[in-house]
Enzyme design. Structure first.
Site, short mmCIF file in Angstrom:
data_model
loop_
_atom_site.label_atom_id
_atom_site.label_comp_id
_atom_site.label_asym_id
_atom_site.label_seq_id
_atom_site.Cartn_x
_atom_site.Cartn_y
_atom_site.Cartn_z
N HIS A 104 0.83 -1.21 0.00
CA HIS A 104 0.00 0.00 0.00
C HIS A 104 0.85 1.25 0.00
O HIS A 104 0.35 2.34 -0.27
CB HIS A 104 -0.99 0.01 1.16
N HIS A 132 7.72 6.91 5.30
CA HIS A 132 7.03 6.35 4.14
C HIS A 132 6.28 7.44 3.40
O HIS A 132 6.09 8.54 3.93
CB HIS A 132 6.12 5.19 4.55
N HIS A 134 2.89 8.58 0.84
CA HIS A 134 1.55 8.31 0.32
C HIS A 134 1.33 9.17 -0.92
O HIS A 134 1.69 10.34 -0.93
CB HIS A 134 0.47 8.69 1.34
N HIS A 151 5.67 10.83 5.46
CA HIS A 151 5.47 10.68 6.91
C HIS A 151 6.75 10.19 7.56
O HIS A 151 7.23 9.12 7.22
CB HIS A 151 4.37 9.64 7.19
N THR A 220 -2.98 6.68 10.03
CA THR A 220 -3.94 6.72 8.92
C THR A 220 -4.19 5.34 8.33
O THR A 220 -4.97 5.19 7.40
CB THR A 220 -3.47 7.67 7.80
N THR A 221 -3.50 4.32 8.85
CA THR A 221 -3.79 2.94 8.43
C THR A 221 -4.03 2.11 9.69
O THR A 221 -3.64 2.53 10.78
CB THR A 221 -2.59 2.33 7.66
#
Ligand SMILES: *[C@@H]1O[C@H](CO)[C@@H](O)[C@H](O)[C@H]1NC(C)=O
Ligand SMILES: *[C@@H]1O[C@H](CO)[C@@H](O)[C@H](O)[C@H]1NC(C)=O
Ligand SMILES: *[C@@H]1O[C@H](CO)[C@@H](O)[C@H](O)[C@H]1NC(C)=O
Length: 259
Positions: A104, A132, A134, A151, A220-221
């Site tokens: 993801h 990481h 996004h 992030h 957020t995950t």
């Protein structure tokens, strides 16, 4: 009570304490992000899509009911804009790291000694664990979504998390990503692929520290852990389309935001 009902009652007690023990154990599991993509998805209509994350596992319940969830629009009233009076204090240093395609997203995980830390409010030390990206961005400003969001995930001695975030729009190349381009291209289309990238210095990431947004939110995950301190740097930086493509590892977000 006759003998049989006493026996039943006793079995009931044993079972209850067993169930309690098991659920206590699972409640103490890791509050960090889940690394395996297959357990949840970003597709709205799928049975494991974002609106269902809270029902997939008991320890992900916060995803469905939390009142401090992230991401949000940065014009939200939970957000304060912090200016000159509190500079972001970072003390990063080079550290051995591994790039991981998590399915993801793409993550850079630091090993061993660690790459240093960041101070919240000048006194609370949060150690950098991983960073990481996004794409498109998760946070928005006045409804505007950006091409990329970085992030930097930190943790303090009590296991509390603090994330420092940088937003990017399409433009000139980002120098930190340029230094990783060759290595990224090796694993960009391979889910769960890893590549050691030796010593990486997080100091070479252009962050900026003069103005930032600050709010209390969540991961957020899944497991959507709450009380995460979010610091979103106000200056929007730039990346090239090609750099974003290298980081876009999965198809789930391609339709959301055209590059
Ligand atoms: C970095 O870690 C990898 C894998 O753990 C190891 O093979 C390598 O020697 C390390 N490099 C340095 C500079 O420590
Ligand atoms: C930082 O300090 C300010 C003022 O003392 C306080 O209101 C705020 O809650 C603190 N923030 C964090 C994340 O501890
Ligand atoms: C960590 O937890 C201890 C005990 O609950 C508390 O006294 C301390 O202030 C906490 N430290 C931070 C940095 O949150």
């Amino acid at each position: 009570m006759d003998k049989l009902s006493i026996q039943c009652f006793f079995i009931f007690l044993v079972l209850t304490s067993f169930v309690t023990t098991v659920s206590c154990l699972s409640a103490t599991t890791d509050s960090r992000e889940v690394e395996n993509e297959r357990e949840f998805s970003y597709e709205q209509n799928k049975e494991n899509g974002p609106s269902k994350w809270g029902k997939i596992k008991p320890e992900w319940a916060m995803c469905g009911k939390g009142d401090l969830q992230s991401p949000i629009d940065l014009t939200n009233k939970r957000v304060t804009i912090v200016t000159h009076f509190q500079k972001l204090t970072k003390d990063y240093k080079p550290c051995n790291a591994t790039l991981i395609n998590r399915g993801h997203d793409m993550m850079l995980r630091f090993e061993g000694e660690g790459p240093g830390s960041f101070m919240v409010n000048g006194t609370d030390e949060y150690k950098l664990l991983q960073l990481h990206w996004h794409s498109p961005s998760e946070h928005t400003i006045n409804g505007r979504r950006f091409a990329l969001e970085l992030h930097l995930v930190h943790e303090n001695i009590n296991g509390s998390l603090a994330v420092v975030t940088v937003l990017y729009k399409i433009g000139r190349p980002d120098s930190f990503l340029r230094s990783l381009e060759k290595k990224l291209s090796v694993i960009t289309d391979q889910s769960e692929a890893k590549k050691n990238v030796e010593m990486i210095d997080p100091k070479s990431i252009k962050i900026g520290s003069r103005k930032y947004y600050r709010y209390l939110g969540s991961l957020t995950t899944p497991p959507c852990t709450q009380n995460v301190i979010w610091t979103i740097v106000r200056k929007v930086r730039t990346v090239t389309r090609n750099q974003v493509r290298l980081l876009r590892v999965a198809v789930h977000d391609v339709n959301l935001f055209k590059l």
